[in-house]
Design an enzyme around this catalytic site. Structure first.
Site, PDB file in Angstrom:
ATOM      1  N   THR A  25       0.802  -1.234   0.000  1.00 44.62           N
ATOM      2  CA  THR A  25       0.000   0.000   0.000  1.00 44.62           C
ATOM      3  C   THR A  25       0.833   1.282   0.000  1.00 44.62           C
ATOM      4  O   THR A  25       0.341   2.323   0.400  1.00 44.62           O
ATOM      5  CB  THR A  25      -0.961   0.007   1.213  1.00 44.62           C
ATOM      6  OG1 THR A  25      -0.171   0.088   2.414  1.00 44.62           O
ATOM      7  CG2 THR A  25      -1.826  -1.241   1.248  1.00 44.62           C
ATOM      8  N   ASP A  64       0.037  -4.746   3.497  1.00 43.10           N
ATOM      9  CA  ASP A  64       1.352  -4.316   3.987  1.00 43.10           C
ATOM     10  C   ASP A  64       1.425  -2.796   3.924  1.00 43.10           C
ATOM     11  O   ASP A  64       1.247  -2.195   2.863  1.00 43.10           O
ATOM     12  CB  ASP A  64       2.463  -4.915   3.115  1.00 43.10           C
ATOM     13  CG  ASP A  64       3.830  -4.501   3.620  1.00 43.10           C
ATOM     14  OD1 ASP A  64       4.221  -4.972   4.698  1.00 43.10           O
ATOM     15  OD2 ASP A  64       4.505  -3.685   2.958  1.00 43.10           O
ATOM     16  N   TYR A  69       5.007   5.203   4.558  1.00 43.41           N
ATOM     17  CA  TYR A  69       4.221   5.273   3.323  1.00 43.41           C
ATOM     18  C   TYR A  69       3.214   6.436   3.386  1.00 43.41           C
ATOM     19  O   TYR A  69       2.053   6.293   3.009  1.00 43.41           O
ATOM     20  CB  TYR A  69       3.478   3.963   3.067  1.00 43.41           C
ATOM     21  CG  TYR A  69       4.349   2.733   2.895  1.00 43.41           C
ATOM     22  CD1 TYR A  69       5.726   2.822   2.717  1.00 43.41           C
ATOM     23  CD2 TYR A  69       3.782   1.462   2.912  1.00 43.41           C
ATOM     24  CE1 TYR A  69       6.521   1.702   2.578  1.00 43.41           C
ATOM     25  CE2 TYR A  69       4.573   0.318   2.763  1.00 43.41           C
ATOM     26  CZ  TYR A  69       5.936   0.453   2.604  1.00 43.41           C
ATOM     27  OH  TYR A  69       6.721  -0.675   2.467  1.00 43.41           O
TER      28      TYR A  69
HETATM   29  P1  NAP Z   1       6.297  -4.308  -6.793  1.00 44.02           P
HETATM   30  O1  NAP Z   1       5.178  -4.899  -6.048  1.00 44.02           O
HETATM   31  O2  NAP Z   1       7.303  -5.166  -7.433  1.00 44.02           O
HETATM   32  O3  NAP Z   1       5.768  -3.331  -7.932  1.00 44.02           O
HETATM   33  C1  NAP Z   1       4.740  -2.427  -7.763  1.00 44.02           C
HETATM   34  C2  NAP Z   1       4.599  -1.696  -9.088  1.00 44.02           C
HETATM   35  O4  NAP Z   1       4.227  -2.644 -10.092  1.00 44.02           O
HETATM   36  C3  NAP Z   1       3.563  -0.615  -9.055  1.00 44.02           C
HETATM   37  O5  NAP Z   1       4.077   0.529  -9.715  1.00 44.02           O
HETATM   38  C4  NAP Z   1       2.400  -1.210  -9.848  1.00 44.02           C
HETATM   39  O6  NAP Z   1       1.741  -0.216 -10.606  1.00 44.02           O
HETATM   40  C5  NAP Z   1       3.071  -2.203 -10.766  1.00 44.02           C
HETATM   41  N1  NAP Z   1       2.218  -3.373 -11.006  1.00 44.02           N
HETATM   42  C6  NAP Z   1       1.574  -4.145 -10.104  1.00 44.02           C
HETATM   43  N2  NAP Z   1       0.888  -5.128 -10.696  1.00 44.02           N
HETATM   44  C7  NAP Z   1       1.096  -4.991 -12.034  1.00 44.02           C
HETATM   45  C8  NAP Z   1       0.642  -5.686 -13.183  1.00 44.02           C
HETATM   46  N3  NAP Z   1      -0.164  -6.749 -13.075  1.00 44.02           N
HETATM   47  N4  NAP Z   1       1.034  -5.238 -14.404  1.00 44.02           N
HETATM   48  C9  NAP Z   1       1.856  -4.171 -14.524  1.00 44.02           C
HETATM   49  N5  NAP Z   1       2.319  -3.456 -13.472  1.00 44.02           N
HETATM   50  C10 NAP Z   1       1.947  -3.860 -12.234  1.00 44.02           C
HETATM   51  O7  NAP Z   1       7.200  -3.325  -5.881  1.00 44.02           O
HETATM   52  P2  NAP Z   1       7.005  -2.430  -4.619  1.00 44.02           P
HETATM   53  O8  NAP Z   1       5.729  -1.657  -4.601  1.00 44.02           O
HETATM   54  O9  NAP Z   1       8.283  -1.681  -4.518  1.00 44.02           O
HETATM   55  O10 NAP Z   1       6.984  -3.509  -3.462  1.00 44.02           O
HETATM   56  C11 NAP Z   1       5.805  -4.213  -3.115  1.00 44.02           C
HETATM   57  C12 NAP Z   1       5.393  -3.902  -1.691  1.00 44.02           C
HETATM   58  O11 NAP Z   1       6.451  -4.309  -0.817  1.00 44.02           O
HETATM   59  C13 NAP Z   1       5.196  -2.418  -1.428  1.00 44.02           C
HETATM   60  O12 NAP Z   1       3.898  -1.963  -1.766  1.00 44.02           O
HETATM   61  C14 NAP Z   1       5.455  -2.387   0.038  1.00 44.02           C
HETATM   62  O13 NAP Z   1       4.277  -2.799   0.708  1.00 44.02           O
HETATM   63  C15 NAP Z   1       6.573  -3.375   0.214  1.00 44.02           C
HETATM   64  N6  NAP Z   1       7.925  -2.777   0.146  1.00 44.02           N
HETATM   65  C16 NAP Z   1       8.631  -2.689   1.238  1.00 44.02           C
HETATM   66  C17 NAP Z   1       9.874  -2.149   1.216  1.00 44.02           C
HETATM   67  C18 NAP Z   1      10.658  -2.114   2.459  1.00 44.02           C
HETATM   68  O14 NAP Z   1      11.808  -1.739   2.485  1.00 44.02           O
HETATM   69  N7  NAP Z   1      10.080  -2.485   3.521  1.00 44.02           N
HETATM   70  C19 NAP Z   1      10.443  -1.682   0.065  1.00 44.02           C
HETATM   71  C20 NAP Z   1       9.732  -1.783  -1.041  1.00 44.02           C
HETATM   72  C21 NAP Z   1       8.487  -2.338  -0.973  1.00 44.02           C
HETATM   73  P3  NAP Z   1       0.111  -0.097 -10.625  1.00 44.02           P
HETATM   74  O15 NAP Z   1      -0.265   0.594  -9.367  1.00 44.02           O
HETATM   75  O16 NAP Z   1      -0.135   0.677 -11.852  1.00 44.02           O
HETATM   76  O17 NAP Z   1      -0.407  -1.509 -10.699  1.00 44.02           O
END
Ligand code: NAP
Length: 267
Positions: A25, A64, A69
């Site tokens: 999120t 999450d 965030y």
């Molecule tokens: P991710 O889940 O690999 O990628 C998210 C991105 O992918 C968004 O821009 C989303 O855009 C796009 N996306 C999602 N589904 C898609 C699909 N079916 N087709 C095309 N694009 C798609 O990376 P992340 O957001 O960096 O990481 C995931 C989660 O992990 C985060 O939301 C967070 O909760 C957590 N996180 C934690 C940390 C940490 O250090 N604790 C760091 C990074 C992330 P749309 O919105 O357009 O779908």
């Protein structure tokens, strides 16, 4: 909607059961200082509500979030009123994002205050999972700042049900598996260094959440006709994965992601 029922898996030896895909999120509350491929506006409350309802229908029960965030926790708190028990909420401690900059504090006082603030913002009296939001110094945070001792005291006090760290190093991942319930690690077809941490979690009956599965949206790096499907197959071929946390504010993407996970575990 795709066929099949989304499986749930247990978090370590706790009685928490999470769907094998969770919803990230970040994009609910923050659009500054993020590394997604395109800029975006924060979704409206109605859009988030539609996404949450769609997630429930698809069998997703894991969210999450983090104080870092932006307004994510507050917005979830408002929208989950009366429905708190439908969800497993994972949030974090240690990092805050204020006026465009990250600030870190892992002291016992800061962690306790952060948990109290998350309880208020999320309008709840318990947090299911709390992860240390590492600044990269995983090992120091565990061995010198004793972050898990602080979180363990909060668990004993009944404020949190499970804890761990969102890690940035292999050494930190291994220590987290040793001492806590869960490690959140990056893993995708382009980044596989954490395999050893995942295998260790499997061996120790601890949990792994996967972050950055879709390379934070940089899917073109994969040169595949169906990069989401291929990624989910890749991830679920690996032992030790409890849930993959995918960030999205697009309901069609959410559905595609869930369908891809279902296909990955049934074929
Ligand atoms: P991710 O889940 O690999 O990628 C998210 C991105 O992918 C968004 O821009 C989303 O855009 C796009 N996306 C999602 N589904 C898609 C699909 N079916 N087709 C095309 N694009 C798609 O990376 P992340 O957001 O960096 O990481 C995931 C989660 O992990 C985060 O939301 C967070 O909760 C957590 N996180 C934690 C940390 C940490 O250090 N604790 C760091 C990074 C992330 P749309 O919105 O357009 O779908």
């Amino acid at each position: 909607m795709g066929g099949g029922i989304l499986q749930k898996r247990r978090v370590g030896s706790t009685d928490i059961e999470v769907s094998i895909i969770g919803l990230g999120t970040v994009k609910f509350g923050r659009n500054q200082g993020v590394k997604y491929p395109a800029s975006f506006s924060l979704p409206t409350d109605e859009e988030i509500e539609r996404l949450l309802n769609g997630a429930v229908e698809l069998g997703v029960n894991l969210l999450d979030t983090a104080p870092a965030y932006g307004t994510s926790e507050e917005r979830l708190g408002l929208l989950l009123q009366g429905r708190r028990r439908d969800w497993i909420i994972s949030t974090k401690v240690g990092e805050e994002f204020i006026e465009g900059e990250s600030h870190f504090d892992f002291s016992p006082q800061a962690i306790q205050k952060s948990v109290e603030r998350s309880l208020r913002r999320l309008r709840t009296d318990y947090l299911d999972i709390v992860l240390v939001h590492s600044n990269g110094e995983d090992k120091r945070l565990i061995e010198e700042e004793n972050v898990f001792a602080t979180l363990n005291a909060l668990k004993q006090a009944g404020k949190i049900r499970a804890y761990g760290m969102s890690t940035k190093t292999i050494a930190g991942g291994l220590l987290t598996i040793e001492m806590a319930d869960i490690a959140m690690v990056a893993f995708n077809p382009e980044y596989v260094d954490e395999r050893i941490v995942m295998a260790y979690a499997q061996q120790k009956n601890k949990s792994i959440f996967i972050k950055k599965a879709l390379m934070s949206g940089h899917l073109q790096k994969m040169q595949s006709a169906d990069p989401v499907q291929d990624t989910m197959r890749f991830i679920f071929a690996e032992p030790g994965v409890t849930s993959v946390i995918v960030g999205t504010i697009n309901p069609d993407h959410l559905q595609k992601n869930v369908n891809s996970v279902l296909a990955a575990i049934t074929t």
